[in-house]
Design an enzyme around this catalytic site. Structure first.
Site, PDB file in Angstrom:
ATOM      1  CB  CYS A  72     -30.617 -16.045  18.068  1.00  0.00           C
ATOM      2  SG  CYS A  72     -31.403 -14.777  17.039  1.00  0.00           S
ATOM      3  CB  CYS A 131     -29.409 -12.465  15.913  1.00  0.00           C
ATOM      4  SG  CYS A 131     -28.927 -14.176  15.733  1.00  0.00           S
ATOM      5  CE  LYS A 153     -25.541  -9.320  14.795  1.00  0.00           C
ATOM      6  NZ  LYS A 153     -25.210 -10.469  13.934  1.00  0.00           N
ATOM      7  CE1 TYR A 155     -22.060 -13.200  12.704  1.00  0.00           C
ATOM      8  CE2 TYR A 155     -20.609 -14.853  11.738  1.00  0.00           C
ATOM      9  CZ  TYR A 155     -21.627 -14.519  12.619  1.00  0.00           C
ATOM     10  OH  TYR A 155     -22.209 -15.479  13.399  1.00  0.00           O
ATOM     11  CD  GLU A 170     -22.536  -8.577  12.499  1.00  0.00           C
ATOM     12  OE1 GLU A 170     -23.355  -8.841  11.599  1.00  0.00           O
ATOM     13  OE2 GLU A 170     -22.441  -9.268  13.544  1.00  0.00           O
ATOM     14  CG  HIS A 206     -37.469   5.707 -10.267  1.00  0.00           C
ATOM     15  ND1 HIS A 206     -36.089   5.688 -10.204  1.00  0.00           N
ATOM     16  CD2 HIS A 206     -37.829   7.007 -10.430  1.00  0.00           C
ATOM     17  CE1 HIS A 206     -35.636   6.925 -10.350  1.00  0.00           C
ATOM     18  NE2 HIS A 206     -36.678   7.750 -10.487  1.00  0.00           N
ATOM     19  CD  GLU A 226     -34.646   2.722  -9.672  1.00  0.00           C
ATOM     20  OE1 GLU A 226     -35.147   2.705 -10.815  1.00  0.00           O
ATOM     21  OE2 GLU A 226     -34.722   3.688  -8.902  1.00  0.00           O
TER      22      GLU A 226
END
Length: 464
Positions: A43, A48, A51, A180, A184, A440, A445
């Site tokens: 990681c 992670c 990346k 993924y 990515e 909002h 939302e």
């Protein structure tokens, strides 16, 4: 009573191993931790963290373009790959230092060697001339990228460990894979101005995700200029003369020209040469360590967590498994890692955030499924003149009203997925979402304002 050098010996300095070693040391245990490379594991060092830094870097061209719609004039821009690489290295070195400091503060002894099991309690520290013993052993050695070594020209390809430190930014890249990691990096290189081609053997990239997600991501990637070739594989790579240094032959007969070829075709556990057979630790066919629901191997004093067990290959999962290991092994509080409803992000462009069941999974398991779906242009894209849309989606059991899955595609999708994960973990119903007041204006939302089903799935058949 047998005397050991350590109460706990951890093999591997990644997220799971460091967490276990640090907290066990803080409990007063005598702890040793062996890491042959750098502290931080996949990681921090080659996954992670770098990346996502590169994802950020690759998004600035769109930010510069969008700024004009908001009244900004952005002058001439340029990109320095070597500076990004250097700054990335400084950041992961900083994080590595924090990992080391935490272990030192917990009085965990760090041993910078490759550890090999000699038996169930004895570990050889390769290169040091020493062996040590431990009452309990935790294996947390992670995994590494799989490379197709049988493919002609495989030695000319790079993997996801090597891609962060290329000597220079290529003009063109061919990426093999449809998961993924491949997606990515396709977004990263495309955003940095590299001619990018993604080659995948299946019919659809990201096929394990909700169908709306993979279809819309594919459309967006193509719109951004990424070429996606499906139902094809790379059969060979060879050196070439001319503008591009490599010639890439596909199974469909097409030949591509590229400066780099990245293989992103899966990861395998780091168990080779670990000495598991000496200790009698059982492995699965893929080389992963077989553990029970408490991360316990078949050997009484040996445990394993993280990617080396090939359960769920995610950093927070390894950390969670390490915490459960400590509770079970040292606190008399048996605790099973919970692998259900894990929030997941894919830092594709646009970004994916998801937790729970896909529409397709739910239709197979539930007779009455309601789909709530909003596909809209987020506010940030309006003045920018960008027509890229966003998706919010809820998958609901029509009988109990329980929310089975929540999916989002667009800016900050991963951030939303983390919070949606709490709601799903608490078994929230659609009525709970409906009772929640909207914030909002926000994209999030939409999750609490989709009052009417977009359509239903009755015994797998779409209605409405």
């Amino acid at each position: 009573m047998t005397s050991y050098d350590y109460d706990l010996f951890v093999i591997g300095g990644g997220s799971g191993g460091v967490r276990a070693g640090r907290l066990a040391g803080a409990m007063g245990k005598r702890v040793g931790l062996a890491e042959e490379f750098r502290m931080g594991g996949t990681c921090v060092i080659r996954g992670c963290v770098p990346k996502k830094l590169y994802v950020y870097a690759s998004q600035f061209p769109e930010h510069f373009s969008d700024a004009a719609g908001y009244g900004w004039t952005v002058g001439e821009t340029s990109f320095d790959w070597s500076k990004l690489v250097a700054n990335k290295e400084a950041e992961i070195t900083r994080l590595e230092g924090l990992y080391t400091k935490g272990l030192n503060n917990a009085k965990t002894e760090i041993l910078p060697y490759r550890a090999v099991l000699k038996d169930a309690h004895t570990i050889e520290l390769v290169g040091s001339g020493k062996t040590v013993t431990a009452e309990t052993i935790l294996i947390a050695t992670g995994g590494h990228p799989f490379m197709d070594d049988a493919m002609p020209g495989h030695e000319l390809c790079i993997n996801s460990d090597q891609v962060f430190d290329l000597a220079k930014l290529p003009k063109s890249i061919t990426i093999q894979g449809g998961g993924y990691i491949a997606v990515e990096f396709a977004g990263i290189f495309n955003g940095l101005g590299v001619e990018t081609t993604l080659v995948y053997r299946g019919k659809q990239i990201l096929h394990r995700f909700d169908g709306d997600l993979f279809r819309l991501v594919t459309e967006a990637m193509i719109e951004k200029g990424i070429r996606i070739v499906t139902e094809a594989n790379i059969t060979s790579v060879a050196e070439a003369e001319g503008e591009h240094r490599l010639s890439v032959t596909l199974s469909n007969g097409e030949v591509l020209a590229a400066d780099q070829v990245l293989q992103a075709i899966g990861r395998v556990p780091n168990t080779k040469g670990l000495g598991l057979e000496n200790a009698g630790v059982k492995q699965a066919e893929d080389g992963s360590i077989i553990v029970d629901e408490y991360s316990h191997t078949n050997v009484e004093n040996i445990w394993a967590v993280g990617d080396v067990t090939n359960r769920v290959q995610l950093t927070p999962v390894a950390i969670h498994e390490a915490m459960c290991f400590l509770e079970t092994a040292f606190k008399g509080n048996p605790m099973r890692p919970d692998h259900e409803l894990i929030p997941t992000a894919v830092f594709s462009q646009p970004e994916i955030g998801t937790v729970g069941m896909s529409e397709e999974e739910a239709a197979k398991q539930y007779a009455n499924v309601e789909i709530y779906r909003a596909h809209f242009r987020p506010m940030r894209n309006t003045l920018a003149g960008r027509y890229e849309k966003m998706l919010t989606k809820l998958v609901v059991d029509g009988d109990t009203r329980k929310v089975l899955g929540a999916h989002v595609l667009g800016p900050d999708a991963g951030e939303m997925a983390q919070l949606l994960g709490i709601a799903l973990k608490a078994a929230a119903t659609k009525d709970d979402f409906d009772r929640t007041m909207a914030l909002h204006p926000s994209a999030a939302e939409e999750f609490v304002t989709m009052y009417t089903p977009s359509y239903r799935l009755v015994k797998g058949q779409r209605q409405g």
